[in-house]
Design an enzyme around this catalytic site. Structure first.
Site: not given
Ligand code: FMN
Length: 366
Positions: A23-24, A26, A58, A101, A183, A231, A325
């Site tokens: 997943s993307p 940041c 992102a 993304q 956003y 997304r 994560r």
């Molecule tokens: C450090 C970090 C940065 C993230 N940056 C983005 C992002 O750039 N774009 C996005 O759509 N979601 C972002 N997310 C959300 C994750 O892509 C994901 O949707 C969310 O963490 C839930 O998934 P998980 O339970 O597998 O961590 C970010 C999450 C984390 C932990």
């Protein structure tokens, strides 16, 4: 034993070795939108994680559209050259394909990095003016955005198109539009953040008008073989906000614009909203979207265990699983999932000796 999670998948013209997507995420570590050695290490590491596809964080289409001073951008030639260097390196050394993304942060722009507080930038930290569907701050003490004008929409749409063209030149295998997490685009879609009385507010059809125009404009420049997805937010988790029925309607509308896949995420429309904490909390929404909108679907959110991911794909609840994560915690998550599920996964030749054979003697003794 054959694994659904490790079965190949074709998305538009893109052949994926399995259903696992990073997943993307940041990294808040760029220099005026430019990727640097941190991204080289981070994406190089994830390129050998066993996921078929890694989505770059992102990446913002204009400078004022960044969340923080450290967010990636694709608004300048320098941004493009810096990201091209990183992606070329990650491709040379890794097994994954790469998506990106592209995003605009709207009223959540001009923010602190998470480790600096994650609030709005203070006056001494070089804040910038923000804009959104309506002039309503994201939360208490946040900047009040100005209302987006038609001229802003034209400029931002064009910036999305330019960023998509830059992404194609860099060689990304897939492009994802960020239309979730509060956003700019999601801010238009949600009745919580969009209080406009013109043709961009009110009914869902009106609230979708600007986001759909972005999808339409970007689709025009992204060749059919390159998957273009979005997304979206499956639920605002707030009374009066977007709900799964809306996610189905939004997905149908995006599909009609030529969008190839939907990633179901949720939350983020205002400060202080907490997403559910049960495993796979977005999966039921993704399942509805997949069935009712008839579009390839991926989902995300507390999918952490190999068997859990396997079941989501095997039961047809989603076509792909996206994980964030757990890949930071275990950058070889895909290798370990393959071992747990008795499946094959690509590894670089340099690391072949660490494959399942390593574990065979211990397994024989057990
Ligand atoms: C450090 C970090 C940065 C993230 N940056 C983005 C992002 O750039 N774009 C996005 O759509 N979601 C972002 N997310 C959300 C994750 O892509 C994901 O949707 C969310 O963490 C839930 O998934 P998980 O339970 O597998 O961590 C970010 C999450 C984390 C932990």
């Amino acid at each position: 034993m054959s694994s659904a999670l490790f079965s190949p998948y074709k998305l538009a013209g893109l052949k994926l070795a399995n259903r696992i997507v990073v997943s993307p995420m940041c990294q808040y570590s760029a220099d005026d939108g430019c990727a640097n050695d941190w991204h080289l290490m981070h994406l190089g590491m994830l390129a050998n994680s066993g996921a078929a596809l890694v989505i770059v964080e992102a990446t913002h289409v204009e400078r004022y559209g960044r969340i923080t001073h450290g967010c990636l951008g694709l608004y300048s030639d320098d941004n493009e050259a810096a990201l091209a260097r990183v992606i070329a390196s990650a491709r040379r050394t890794g097994t994954a394909k790469f998506g990106i993304q592209i995003a605009h942060a709207g009223r959540k722009a001009s923010a602190q990095k998470p480790w600096e507080g994650a609030g709005p930038l203070t006056p001494d930290a070089d804040p910038w003016p923000t804009m959104a569907a309506s002039p309503i701050p994201f939360g208490e003490n946040w900047h009040t955005p100005r209302e987006v004008t038609e001229a802003d929409m034209e400029r931002v749409r064009h910036a999305f198109v330019t960023a998509a063209q830059r992404s194609l030149r860099i060689g990304f295998d897939e492009i994802e539009l960020h239309m979730a997490h509060g956003y700019l685009a999601h801010g238009f879609m949600s009745p919580i953040s969009n209080k406009r009385t013109d043709q961009y507010g009110g009914s869902l059809e009106n609230r979708l008008r600007f986001p759909l125009s972005i999808a339409r404009a970007v689709r025009k420049v992204v060749p059919k073989g390159v998957p273009l997805g979005a997304r979206i937010t499956g639920s605002d988790w707030r009374e009066g906000g977007l709900a799964p029925d809306d996610a189905v309607a939004i997905s149908k509308a995006l599909k009609a614009e030529g969008i190839d896949f939907i990633c179901i995420s949720s939350g983020g429309v205002t400060a202080g909203i907490h997403n559910p904490t049960e495993p796979g909390y977005n999966v039921p929404i993704a399942t509805r979207v997949r069935k009712e909108a008839g579009i390839p679907t991926r989902t995300v959110g507390l999918i952490v265990k190999p068997q859990q991911a396997e079941e989501i794909v095997a039961k047809g609840e989603a076509d792909m699983v996206s994980m964030a994560r757990c890949f930071l915690d275990d950058p070889h998550w895909g290798w370990h999932a393959a071992k747990a599920l008795g499946a094959e996964v690509a590894r670089p030749p340099q690391y072949q000796r660490a494959g399942p054979k390593l574990w065979a003697p211990a397994a024989a003794k057990a």
